[in-house]
Design a protein around this motif. Structure first.
Motif, PDB file in Angstrom:
ATOM      1  N   SER A 151       0.978  -1.329  -0.007  1.00  8.12           N
ATOM      2  CA  SER A 151       0.099   0.059   0.116  1.00  8.12           C
ATOM      3  C   SER A 151       0.857   0.980  -0.102  1.00  8.12           C
ATOM      4  O   SER A 151       2.013   1.073   0.437  1.00  8.12           O
ATOM      5  CB  SER A 151      -0.923  -0.077   1.113  1.00  8.12           C
ATOM      6  N   SER A 152       0.417   2.232  -0.817  1.00  5.82           N
ATOM      7  CA  SER A 152       1.338   3.447  -0.690  1.00  5.82           C
ATOM      8  C   SER A 152       0.644   4.701  -0.458  1.00  5.82           C
ATOM      9  O   SER A 152      -0.875   4.778  -0.779  1.00  5.82           O
ATOM     10  CB  SER A 152       2.065   3.590  -1.854  1.00  5.82           C
ATOM     11  N   ILE A 153       0.978   5.651  -0.063  1.00  7.28           N
ATOM     12  CA  ILE A 153       0.489   7.154   0.044  1.00  7.28           C
ATOM     13  C   ILE A 153       1.412   7.997  -0.668  1.00  7.28           C
ATOM     14  O   ILE A 153       2.445   8.535  -0.327  1.00  7.28           O
ATOM     15  CB  ILE A 153       0.492   7.437   1.652  1.00  7.28           C
ATOM     16  N   PRO A 154       0.797   8.348  -1.865  1.00  9.70           N
ATOM     17  CA  PRO A 154       1.576   9.316  -2.550  1.00  9.70           C
ATOM     18  C   PRO A 154       1.515  10.921  -1.870  1.00  9.70           C
ATOM     19  O   PRO A 154       0.665  11.135  -1.567  1.00  9.70           O
ATOM     20  CB  PRO A 154       1.072   9.436  -4.183  1.00  9.70           C
ATOM     21  N   LYS A 155       2.716  11.717  -2.043  1.00 11.11           N
ATOM     22  CA  LYS A 155       2.676  13.210  -1.540  1.00 11.11           C
ATOM     23  C   LYS A 155       2.240  13.010  -0.154  1.00 11.11           C
ATOM     24  O   LYS A 155       1.550  13.592   0.338  1.00 11.11           O
ATOM     25  CB  LYS A 155       1.947  13.818  -2.216  1.00 11.11           C
ATOM     26  N   ALA A 156       3.029  12.070   0.535  1.00  7.86           N
ATOM     27  CA  ALA A 156       2.492  11.783   2.029  1.00  7.86           C
ATOM     28  C   ALA A 156       2.634  13.191   3.103  1.00  7.86           C
ATOM     29  O   ALA A 156       1.747  13.023   3.819  1.00  7.86           O
ATOM     30  CB  ALA A 156       3.417  10.878   2.722  1.00  7.86           C
ATOM     31  N   TRP A 157       3.327  14.158   2.578  1.00 12.70           N
ATOM     32  CA  TRP A 157       3.649  15.070   3.458  1.00 12.70           C
ATOM     33  C   TRP A 157       2.353  15.998   3.266  1.00 12.70           C
ATOM     34  O   TRP A 157       1.934  16.918   4.125  1.00 12.70           O
ATOM     35  CB  TRP A 157       4.673  15.937   2.848  1.00 12.70           C
ATOM     36  N   THR A 158       1.446  15.977   2.437  1.00 13.58           N
ATOM     37  CA  THR A 158       0.270  16.559   2.116  1.00 13.58           C
ATOM     38  C   THR A 158      -1.021  15.920   2.978  1.00 13.58           C
ATOM     39  O   THR A 158      -2.035  16.267   3.199  1.00 13.58           O
ATOM     40  CB  THR A 158      -0.303  16.765   0.654  1.00 13.58           C
ATOM     41  N   GLU A 159      -0.696  14.676   3.404  1.00 12.84           N
ATOM     42  CA  GLU A 159      -1.912  13.834   3.863  1.00 12.84           C
ATOM     43  C   GLU A 159      -1.820  13.741   5.642  1.00 12.84           C
ATOM     44  O   GLU A 159      -2.518  12.934   6.265  1.00 12.84           O
ATOM     45  CB  GLU A 159      -1.457  12.565   3.711  1.00 12.84           C
ATOM     46  N   PHE A 160      -0.772  14.636   6.159  1.00 13.60           N
ATOM     47  CA  PHE A 160      -0.718  14.668   7.714  1.00 13.60           C
ATOM     48  C   PHE A 160      -1.168  15.960   8.224  1.00 13.60           C
ATOM     49  O   PHE A 160      -0.525  17.155   7.485  1.00 13.60           O
ATOM     50  CB  PHE A 160       0.614  14.246   8.154  1.00 13.60           C
ATOM     51  N   ASP A 161      -1.624  16.200   9.415  1.00 12.02           N
ATOM     52  CA  ASP A 161      -1.747  17.248  10.213  1.00 12.02           C
ATOM     53  C   ASP A 161      -1.052  17.399  11.212  1.00 12.02           C
ATOM     54  O   ASP A 161      -0.762  16.537  12.092  1.00 12.02           O
ATOM     55  CB  ASP A 161      -3.342  17.568  10.524  1.00 12.02           C
ATOM     56  N   MET A 162       0.009  18.456  11.404  1.00 10.48           N
ATOM     57  CA  MET A 162       1.007  18.177  12.384  1.00 10.48           C
ATOM     58  C   MET A 162       0.390  18.924  13.512  1.00 10.48           C
ATOM     59  O   MET A 162      -0.206  19.893  13.512  1.00 10.48           O
ATOM     60  CB  MET A 162       2.323  19.268  11.893  1.00 10.48           C
ATOM     61  N   VAL A 163       0.685  18.278  14.636  1.00  6.35           N
ATOM     62  CA  VAL A 163       0.095  18.928  15.985  1.00  6.35           C
ATOM     63  C   VAL A 163       1.166  19.751  16.650  1.00  6.35           C
ATOM     64  O   VAL A 163       2.447  19.384  17.092  1.00  6.35           O
ATOM     65  CB  VAL A 163      -0.054  17.663  16.750  1.00  6.35           C
ATOM     66  N   GLU A 164       1.044  21.187  16.726  1.00 10.41           N
ATOM     67  CA  GLU A 164       1.747  22.224  17.030  1.00 10.41           C
ATOM     68  C   GLU A 164       2.405  21.982  18.442  1.00 10.41           C
ATOM     69  O   GLU A 164       1.345  21.807  19.184  1.00 10.41           O
ATOM     70  CB  GLU A 164       1.052  23.531  16.655  1.00 10.41           C
ATOM     71  N   GLY A 165       3.272  22.140  18.697  1.00 14.17           N
ATOM     72  CA  GLY A 165       3.843  21.903  20.166  1.00 14.17           C
ATOM     73  C   GLY A 165       3.902  20.641  20.726  1.00 14.17           C
ATOM     74  O   GLY A 165       4.227  20.649  21.910  1.00 14.17           O
ATOM     75  N   LEU A 166       3.673  19.612  20.023  1.00 13.33           N
ATOM     76  CA  LEU A 166       3.511  18.380  20.543  1.00 13.33           C
ATOM     77  C   LEU A 166       4.566  17.512  19.883  1.00 13.33           C
ATOM     78  O   LEU A 166       4.799  17.450  18.944  1.00 13.33           O
ATOM     79  CB  LEU A 166       2.090  17.603  20.293  1.00 13.33           C
TER      80      LEU A 166
END
Length: 227
Positions: free
Chosen positions: A141-156
């Motif tokens: 299984s693959s996730i293309p352009k993975a950097w667009t598929e995550f929400d970063m949790v600020e300060g955590l």
């Protein structure tokens, strides 16, 4: 091996989409095989050393799903004192020993790696040389352009003081759950059957002839030569 659970969320991130997923069939299977008394042991590997590694974040999501299903999950950290490149002395390195012990401990493994030049990373290849031998790098299984598929949790940050992010709702995330669910089902169903499934004719014949399985070098020495 408790240190290998950095995927467990801190209190500030209590809203976790992986908790309580509609995986009733998988949970019923776990109850049928009474995994609560002997949880399936899962090792998860990721092949990136970047501080913000989306392979690491995806590995954590798999870990959360499988732990919620009742597995004992460990995630190997290739950072810190990194694995040495394989040579004549690296077998005694503490990081190599840790990886091998985790591999022996595990019943099943999930591998997550970035794709570089159409294949897995050098970090992952180095891990494989330590404990697993050769393997196919075919995608499951693959996730293309993975950097667009995550929400970063600020300060955590996680237990490794690395940034934390969560996978966004999408068809890719649904596929991640599919893979984790299928993996769990097969792992539970195969418990206690591995000796039968890997019982091979050629190895039985080799044991009859030599009393044991030969090392590859011994097989090469005993191989007939063409003249």
């Amino acid at each position: 091996m408790a240190k290998n659970k950095p995927f467990r969320l801190l209190p500030a991130a209590s809203n976790c989409w992986t908790s309580g997923l509609a995986l009733d069939g998988a949970r019923a299977l776990g109850q049928q095989f009474d995994i609560s008394s002997n949880p399936p042991k899962v090792l998860i590997l990721y092949g990136s050393l970047r501080k913000t590694s989306f392979s690491r974040l995806l590995a954590y999501e798999y870990a959360r799903i499988l732990e919620d299903l009742g597995c004992d999950v460990q995630v190997f950290n290739p950072r810190g004192k990194c694995l040495p490149v394989k040579d004549d002395t690296s077998d005694n390195d503490p990081k190599v020993t840790e990886l091998r012990n985790l591999s022996i401990w595990s019943e099943g493994q999930i591998w997550v790696s970035p794709e570089q030049h159409g294949t897995i990373t050098g970090v992952f290849k180095n891990m494989s040389r330590k404990s697993f031998g050769s393997f196919s790098s075919e995608r499951r299984s693959s996730i293309p352009k993975a950097w667009t598929e995550f929400d970063m949790v600020e300060g955590l940050t996680d237990e490794l003081e690395l940034p934390v992010g969560r996978l966004k709702a999408s068809s890719f995330r649904d596929r991640v759950v599919d893979v984790a669910e299928e993996f769990f089902k097969f792992m539970v169903l195969l418990r206690g059957k591995t000796d039968f499934l890997v019982d091979r004719y050629s190895e039985r014949e080799e044991k009859k002839l030599h009393g044991r399985l030969l090392a590859q070098a011994e097989k090469e020495d005993n191989a007939p030569t063409n003249k």
